[in-house]
Scaffold this motif. Structure first.
Motif, PDB file in Angstrom:
ATOM      1  N   GLU A 188       1.651 -12.176  -1.339  1.00 29.06           N
ATOM      2  CA  GLU A 188       0.854 -13.258  -2.093  1.00 29.06           C
ATOM      3  C   GLU A 188       1.422 -14.614  -1.612  1.00 29.06           C
ATOM      4  OE1 GLU A 188       0.605 -12.601  -6.199  1.00 29.06           O
ATOM      5  OE2 GLU A 188      -0.932 -10.901  -6.055  1.00 29.06           O
ATOM      6  N   GLN A 211       4.715  -7.500  -3.358  1.00 30.05           N
ATOM      7  CA  GLN A 211       3.266  -8.141  -3.763  1.00 30.05           C
ATOM      8  C   GLN A 211       3.591  -9.688  -3.862  1.00 30.05           C
ATOM      9  OE1 GLN A 211       0.636  -5.779  -4.748  1.00 30.05           O
ATOM     10  NE2 GLN A 211      -0.855  -7.732  -4.990  1.00 30.05           N
ATOM     11  N   ARG A 217      -8.435  -2.127  -0.088  1.00 34.54           N
ATOM     12  CA  ARG A 217      -9.691  -1.867   0.286  1.00 34.54           C
ATOM     13  C   ARG A 217      -9.777  -1.089   1.671  1.00 34.54           C
ATOM     14  NH1 ARG A 217     -14.310  -3.330  -3.308  1.00 34.54           N
ATOM     15  NH2 ARG A 217     -13.304  -4.532  -5.087  1.00 34.54           N
ATOM     16  N   LEU A 272      -8.387  -8.579   0.308  1.00 34.11           N
ATOM     17  CA  LEU A 272      -9.083  -7.201   0.274  1.00 34.11           C
ATOM     18  C   LEU A 272      -8.510  -6.005   0.770  1.00 34.11           C
ATOM     19  CD1 LEU A 272     -12.712  -8.779   0.738  1.00 34.11           C
ATOM     20  CD2 LEU A 272     -12.001  -7.726  -1.261  1.00 34.11           C
ATOM     21  N   TYR A 278       0.882  -1.208  -0.204  1.00 38.42           N
ATOM     22  CA  TYR A 278      -0.067   0.105   0.050  1.00 38.42           C
ATOM     23  C   TYR A 278       0.899   1.261  -0.121  1.00 38.42           C
ATOM     24  CZ  TYR A 278      -3.166   3.770   1.794  1.00 38.42           C
ATOM     25  OH  TYR A 278      -3.924   4.743   1.934  1.00 38.42           O
ATOM     26  N   ASP A 309      -5.911  -5.668  -2.422  1.00 31.04           N
ATOM     27  CA  ASP A 309      -6.736  -4.717  -3.140  1.00 31.04           C
ATOM     28  C   ASP A 309      -6.937  -3.624  -2.747  1.00 31.04           C
ATOM     29  OD1 ASP A 309      -7.434  -7.125  -4.791  1.00 31.04           O
ATOM     30  OD2 ASP A 309      -9.418  -7.480  -4.114  1.00 31.04           O
TER      31      ASP A 309
END
Length: 145
Positions: free
Chosen positions: A93, A89, A116, A110, A10, A114
Motif C-alpha cells: 500500500e 500488505q 482480482r 485491483l 496473494y 483485492d
C-alpha cells in the motif's frame, strides 16, 4: 517493486489457506480421538440437586500429545504467516501511494491488493479495456519503473 514482490500478498494468503485447511484436517482427526463420559454433579448453589453432566476429553496418550503439539505448531505458523502478510500488505500500500497515475493505481490495487482476475479488472475499470490490455499496461508499467 517487481511483479513478484507485488504478488507476495496473494501467495502468502494462498499459503495461509493451505495451512488452515491442513489444520482443519488435524482437528477432524483429533475429534475422533475424543472420548465422552458422564458423571453425577450437583448445582453450585442450594438446593444441591444431582444431575448428569457430560464430559469429554482426550486420553493423554503419546499419539494424542503429538497431535496437540502438531496443531499448536500449525497455529503458530499460521499466525506468523498472517503477520508477514500484514507487513507485506502495508508495504504494498505504501508503494501504491507513490504511483502518480490514478488509473495505474487502480489496476495495481485491483490486482495485487483485492486479488482480482484480469477479466474482472477490465470490467471494473471499463473504457473498452480488455483483459489483455490491462494486464499488458501493468506489465509495461512495472518493467519501465
Amino acid at each position: 517493486m517487481t511483479k513478484r514482490e507485488l504478488s507476495q500478498v496473494y501467495y502468502l494468503n494462498k499459503e495461509i489457506q493451505i495451512h488452515e485447511a491442513r489444520l482443519q484436517g488435524l482437528k477432524r482427526q483429533f475429534k475422533r480421538l475424543k472420548t465422552v463420559d458422564g458423571v453425577k454433579a450437583s448445582s453450585k448453589e442450594s438446593p444441591f440437586t444431582l444431575h448428569n453432566k457430560r464430559i469429554e476429553g482426550v486420553r493423554p496418550t503419546a499419539k494424542n500429545k503429538e497431535a496437540v503439539r502438531i496443531m499448536a505448531e500449525r497455529r503458530a505458523l499460521i499466525s506468523q504467516l498472517k503477520t508477514q502478510c500484514e507487513k507485506e500488505q502495508q508495504r504494498l500500500e505504501r508503494y501504491i501511494m507513490t504511483i502518480p497515475d490514478s488509473f495505474m493505481r487502480q489496476l495495481i490495487i485491483l490486482r495485487f491488493v483485492d486479488l482480482r482476475e484480469w477479466k474482472d479488472i477490465a470490467a471494473i475499470v471499463g473504457g473498452n479495456n480488455s483483459e489483455d490490455s490491462v494486464r499488458m499496461a501493468v506489465d509495461r508499467f512495472l518493467r519501465d519503473r
